[in-house]
Every structure is written in C-alpha cells, then in structure tokens.
Design an enzyme around this catalytic site. Sequence first.
Site, short mmCIF file in Angstrom:
data_model
loop_
_atom_site.label_atom_id
_atom_site.label_comp_id
_atom_site.label_asym_id
_atom_site.label_seq_id
_atom_site.Cartn_x
_atom_site.Cartn_y
_atom_site.Cartn_z
N GLY A 79 0.81 -1.21 0.00
CA GLY A 79 0.00 0.00 0.00
C GLY A 79 0.85 1.26 0.00
O GLY A 79 0.56 2.22 -0.72
N ARG A 123 7.24 2.09 0.90
CA ARG A 123 7.59 0.68 1.09
C ARG A 123 7.87 0.02 -0.25
O ARG A 123 8.72 -0.86 -0.36
CB ARG A 123 6.48 -0.06 1.83
CG ARG A 123 6.88 -1.46 2.28
CD ARG A 123 5.90 -2.05 3.26
NE ARG A 123 5.83 -1.25 4.47
CZ ARG A 123 4.75 -1.08 5.19
NH1 ARG A 123 3.62 -1.64 4.83
NH2 ARG A 123 4.78 -0.34 6.29
N SER A 157 0.24 -4.80 5.78
CA SER A 157 0.06 -5.01 7.21
C SER A 157 -1.40 -5.31 7.51
O SER A 157 -2.30 -5.01 6.73
CB SER A 157 0.51 -3.78 8.00
OG SER A 157 -0.22 -2.63 7.59
N ARG A 205 9.64 -2.86 12.08
CA ARG A 205 8.73 -3.19 10.97
C ARG A 205 9.49 -3.63 9.73
O ARG A 205 9.08 -4.57 9.05
CB ARG A 205 7.83 -2.00 10.65
CG ARG A 205 6.81 -1.74 11.74
CD ARG A 205 5.72 -0.81 11.29
NE ARG A 205 4.70 -0.68 12.32
CZ ARG A 205 3.44 -0.35 12.10
NH1 ARG A 205 3.04 -0.12 10.87
NH2 ARG A 205 2.59 -0.25 13.09
#
Length: 235
Positions: free
Chosen positions: A20, A24, A90, A218
Amino acid sequence: MSHHIGAEPGQIAETVLMPGDPLRAKWIAETFLEGAECYSTVRNMFGFTGQYKGHRISIQGSGMGMPSASIYTHELLAEYGVKTIVRVGSAGSIQDDVNVRDVVIGIGAATDSSMNTNRFAGQLSYAPVADYGLLSAAAEIAAGREGTTHVGQILSSDVFYGDSLDTYKKAAEYGVLAVEMEAAALYTLAAKFKARALTICTISDHIFKNEALPADQRERTFGDMVEIALEAVTR
C-alpha cells in the site's frame, strides 16, 4: 498509458508485488531487486521494475483502501498485461493466537465494503478468494522458515477508525484471522481479468489487545513477508 500509473508499454513486469505504502514499494525495490528502475512517480505512488533471481518483477504502490487499490489493480491487469499480483502489507489481528510479527496468508477476503454489492447489483454475495497455486506455494515456503504463519480468512474493511469493534468480534467468532483494507478488491478484480492474486500480511498490531509492532522493527519483519512473496511468485 494509464491515467494513474503512467508507465510506458513494456515497463511493467507480468508479476507485481503491491504494497500500500509507496515508500515501502521503494524500499522493497531497493532491497530485493537488482537493477530496479522507477517507471512511475504519478501522485508519488511509486512503481519499480527489476530482477529477482533472474525473474523480472515489478513493485507497485496501491495506496490505502479498496477504492485506491482497485484503481491500480485494474490498470495493471487491464492496461499493462499483468498476470500475477501479490499484495504485501500489514494487518490487525483479531484472534488470540495470531500475534504481532506473525504472517497471515489470506485464503479468502470477507468485506464490509459495498463495492461488490454494487458490482453484482445486490443479487450476489460474492466470495473473493486467492489463487490456489500462489497460496499453496507461499504456505509451503513460509512453513520452511522461522516465524509463525497462519493461513485462513481475512477481512477487508472500508473503515480504519471505526466507532465499534462489534463487527470484528463477530468476524473473529467465524474464524477470520485479521483485518486489512485491500484484499477483497484485489481478489475480485483478479478473478474478473483471469489473473492470479494473493495477499500476504504481517501482523502490525492486535486490535483487541492494544499491541503494536514498534516502528524500528517493521522493516525486518516485513522483509520476511516480502521474501515469502518473491519466492512464491518465482517458484
């Protein structure tokens, strides 16, 4: 050239990983792909294409939620000839035995969205599901790695900040593992365009326990999920 991606023909691989978060997407491309080149910066929703173990792979951000993810999924499948999309993102756990840092692989995606209700004119309660080949490959790969992986039903929600957890509690009673915001749209569009799709999520928080994965952990944990996805699509 599409409205929202803007890549030239041939710049996007037939296999796409879709997080998303556009940053990332950039991190995945820079960390896991060789010779990654950016093909899109439209609306800062980055897209990259490179090589993973000799296989051509693209990474495309989708934004948050099913409306945004649907735009990018539709354009990838309808305009760029993409055949495989794996969402890597996530999710929030709603089961006692699904913990922060665990990986969840989504067999099917229940949803509280009206998107499919509208798509089928209220005449069908459509059940969006993953591609079995991708699902079985990812599950087998995950089983051979450290860490805990769960395979089962997930819930794609339109709401992040809701007024009640009652729907999530009911979903948990019926075996739903975790809540995210894109998989139902991805699975539905993949079925329409006869493509393969899968959702793999890292549990970043537990909705009922008020637990969350610290920000500095993360990247490492999400990296495990990305490796599972890359190995599955290149098997």
